[in-house]
Design an enzyme around this catalytic site. Structure first.
Site, PDB file in Angstrom:
ATOM      1  N   TYR A  69      42.539 -22.574  15.904  1.00  0.00           N
ATOM      2  CA  TYR A  69      42.774 -21.161  16.193  1.00  0.00           C
ATOM      3  C   TYR A  69      44.283 -20.890  16.169  1.00  0.00           C
ATOM      4  CZ  TYR A  69      37.954 -21.183  18.034  1.00  0.00           C
ATOM      5  OH  TYR A  69      36.595 -21.322  18.197  1.00  0.00           O
ATOM      6  N   SER A 215      29.491 -16.552  19.139  1.00  0.00           N
ATOM      7  CA  SER A 215      28.984 -15.326  18.493  1.00  0.00           C
ATOM      8  C   SER A 215      27.746 -14.803  19.215  1.00  0.00           C
ATOM      9  CB  SER A 215      28.658 -15.581  17.015  1.00  0.00           C
ATOM     10  OG  SER A 215      29.825 -15.826  16.271  1.00  0.00           O
ATOM     11  N   PRO A 216      27.783 -14.742  20.560  1.00  0.00           N
ATOM     12  CA  PRO A 216      26.588 -14.346  21.310  1.00  0.00           C
ATOM     13  C   PRO A 216      26.197 -12.884  21.129  1.00  0.00           C
ATOM     14  CG  PRO A 216      28.458 -14.478  22.782  1.00  0.00           C
ATOM     15  CD  PRO A 216      28.923 -15.016  21.456  1.00  0.00           C
ATOM     16  N   GLN A 219      29.030 -10.585  16.573  1.00  0.00           N
ATOM     17  CA  GLN A 219      30.227  -9.841  16.166  1.00  0.00           C
ATOM     18  C   GLN A 219      30.088  -8.341  16.397  1.00  0.00           C
ATOM     19  OE1 GLN A 219      30.854 -11.193  12.136  1.00  0.00           O
ATOM     20  NE2 GLN A 219      31.700 -13.141  12.815  1.00  0.00           N
ATOM     21  N   GLY A 220      29.479  -8.009  17.525  1.00  0.00           N
ATOM     22  CA  GLY A 220      29.386  -6.615  17.927  1.00  0.00           C
ATOM     23  C   GLY A 220      28.080  -5.924  17.600  1.00  0.00           C
ATOM     24  N   LEU A 222      25.076  -6.516  18.575  1.00  0.00           N
ATOM     25  CA  LEU A 222      24.186  -6.347  19.715  1.00  0.00           C
ATOM     26  C   LEU A 222      24.711  -5.358  20.767  1.00  0.00           C
ATOM     27  CD1 LEU A 222      22.931 -10.016  20.126  1.00  0.00           C
ATOM     28  CD2 LEU A 222      21.544  -8.018  19.587  1.00  0.00           C
ATOM     29  N   THR A 223      25.875  -4.764  20.503  1.00  0.00           N
ATOM     30  CA  THR A 223      26.332  -3.689  21.388  1.00  0.00           C
ATOM     31  C   THR A 223      25.512  -2.427  21.154  1.00  0.00           C
ATOM     32  OG1 THR A 223      27.970  -2.819  19.814  1.00  0.00           O
ATOM     33  CG2 THR A 223      28.693  -4.578  21.319  1.00  0.00           C
ATOM     34  N   GLY A 224      24.916  -2.313  19.976  1.00  0.00           N
ATOM     35  CA  GLY A 224      24.130  -1.141  19.643  1.00  0.00           C
ATOM     36  C   GLY A 224      24.953   0.007  19.080  1.00  0.00           C
ATOM     37  N   LYS A 225      26.271  -0.126  19.077  1.00  0.00           N
ATOM     38  CA  LYS A 225      27.103   1.000  18.644  1.00  0.00           C
ATOM     39  C   LYS A 225      26.940   1.306  17.154  1.00  0.00           C
ATOM     40  CE  LYS A 225      31.370  -1.713  17.928  1.00  0.00           C
ATOM     41  NZ  LYS A 225      32.792  -1.871  18.369  1.00  0.00           N
TER      42      LYS A 225
END
Length: 328
Positions: A69, A215-216, A219-220, A222-225
């Site tokens: 990283y 990656s739970p 990469q976003g 599952l936020t639903g946005k």
């Protein structure tokens, strides 16, 4: 409905480490350095310190970084942030990873002093082999790791992206030195449940090895946005923009899961992403830990609130059922 005001620590696999179910993934602290580091925008030092401070205040007590990283930049930024946090970081733990590609096992010992320098006095509580691909066998890598445990350079040994067979090889070798494999860090989420089908989860439970899910939140996704406003998907930069999951057909496919996450979020006064994280850390007893990242302080607030409630057993089962076809 179960709500809590404190974070219940749990034992990390076969180790004596007592960790919060969620840690903070620190890839985004790479400062844009190197090919891997360019995946994220460059974060200012004050932002990084605020993210770490917020995570600590919310009950997170461990941080996952890696050599690759930013070529040590993430390790250094994390160390600076922990040192700046003062007493709030007294009980913090650090996990990092050795990069194996195009290297042999002897590199683990040769590079350990560099890892420790980058971490600026923070001990390595968990040292992990980042990938299963190197010029050496898993057994050879574990023998090098065992040497480092013996001389006190690291405390526990983990792996990342290892198959079930490789996990067994690693654990079998460590047993020769009176040690055990602590963890396997793998991609795992409600939208990617392959480890439940390829033997990794089963082997982890059999051996007492912790699963650390990266990656739970996909990469976003599952936020639903992106489901609420599909136009946001068109603004995505980086590798995500090519993913079929963010295309209209992909969003339609995952809509039933997002609908359920939103329904449960309303019940718990939470967000869909918090429900998704809560499912991860409770669906398999205490086997699974997760390391969501945070590139803004409010992301850290979002993360820690996922540990403030516990889904009911029937809700965990319903989410498992609705998401069961993903990752086949």
């Amino acid at each position: 409905m179960t709500l809590t005001t404190h974070v219940q620590l749990r034992q990390l696999g076969n180790s004596d480490l007592k960790l919060s179910p969620l840690g903070l993934g620190c890839w985004q602290f790479s400062k844009g350095s190197g090919i891997v580091g360019k995946f994220w925008p460059v974060l200012g030092d004050e932002v990084i310190q605020d993210i770490v401070r917020t995570s600590l205040a919310g009950g997170i007590n461990w941080f996952d970084t890696a050599e690759v990283y930013g070529g040590g930049q993430s390790e250094q930024m994390l160390a600076d942030a922990l040192n700046a946090a003062g007493e709030a970081a007294e009980s913090a733990h650090v996990a990092t990873k050795w990069w194996p590609i195009m290297r042999s096992a002897s590199s683990i010992s040769r590079t350990i002093e560099q890892r420790l320098r980058c971490l600026k006095g923070w001990p390595i509580d968990l040292h992990q082999v980042h990938q299963p691909y190197s010029f050496s066998s898993a057994a050879s890598e574990m023998r090098e790791m065992a040497k480092l445990v013996k001389v006190g350079k690291i405390k526990h040994v983990g792996v990342s992206n290892f198959s079930a067979a490789k996990m067994r090889e690693a654990d079998r070798t460590l047993r020769e030195f009176g040690l055990r494999l602590t963890s396997n860090q793998v991609k795992y989420s409600l939208l990617d449940r392959r480890i439940e089908r390829n033997g990794i989860m089963e082997t982890a439970k059999e051996l007492g090895v912790a699963i650390i899910a990266y990656s739970p939140l996909e990469q976003g996704l599952l936020t639903g946005k992106f489901h609420v406003n599909p136009e946001l998907a068109k603004q995505i930069s980086g590798p995500r923009r090519w993913s079929s999951a963010f295309k209209p057909a992909g969003l339609k496919r995952s809509q039933p899961l997002i609908d359920l996450l939103q329904e449960l979020a309303l019940k718990y006064g939470a967000s869909p992403s918090q429900v998704a994280l809560n499912w991860l850390i409770h669906a398999h007893g205490e086997t699974v830990f997760a390391i969501p990242g945070a590139s803004k302080p409010h992301h850290a607030v979002e993360n820690v609130r996922a540990m403030r409630f516990t889904l009911e057993a029937d809700e965990i089962a319903e989410l498992a059922s609705v998401s069961s076809f993903y990752g086949r």
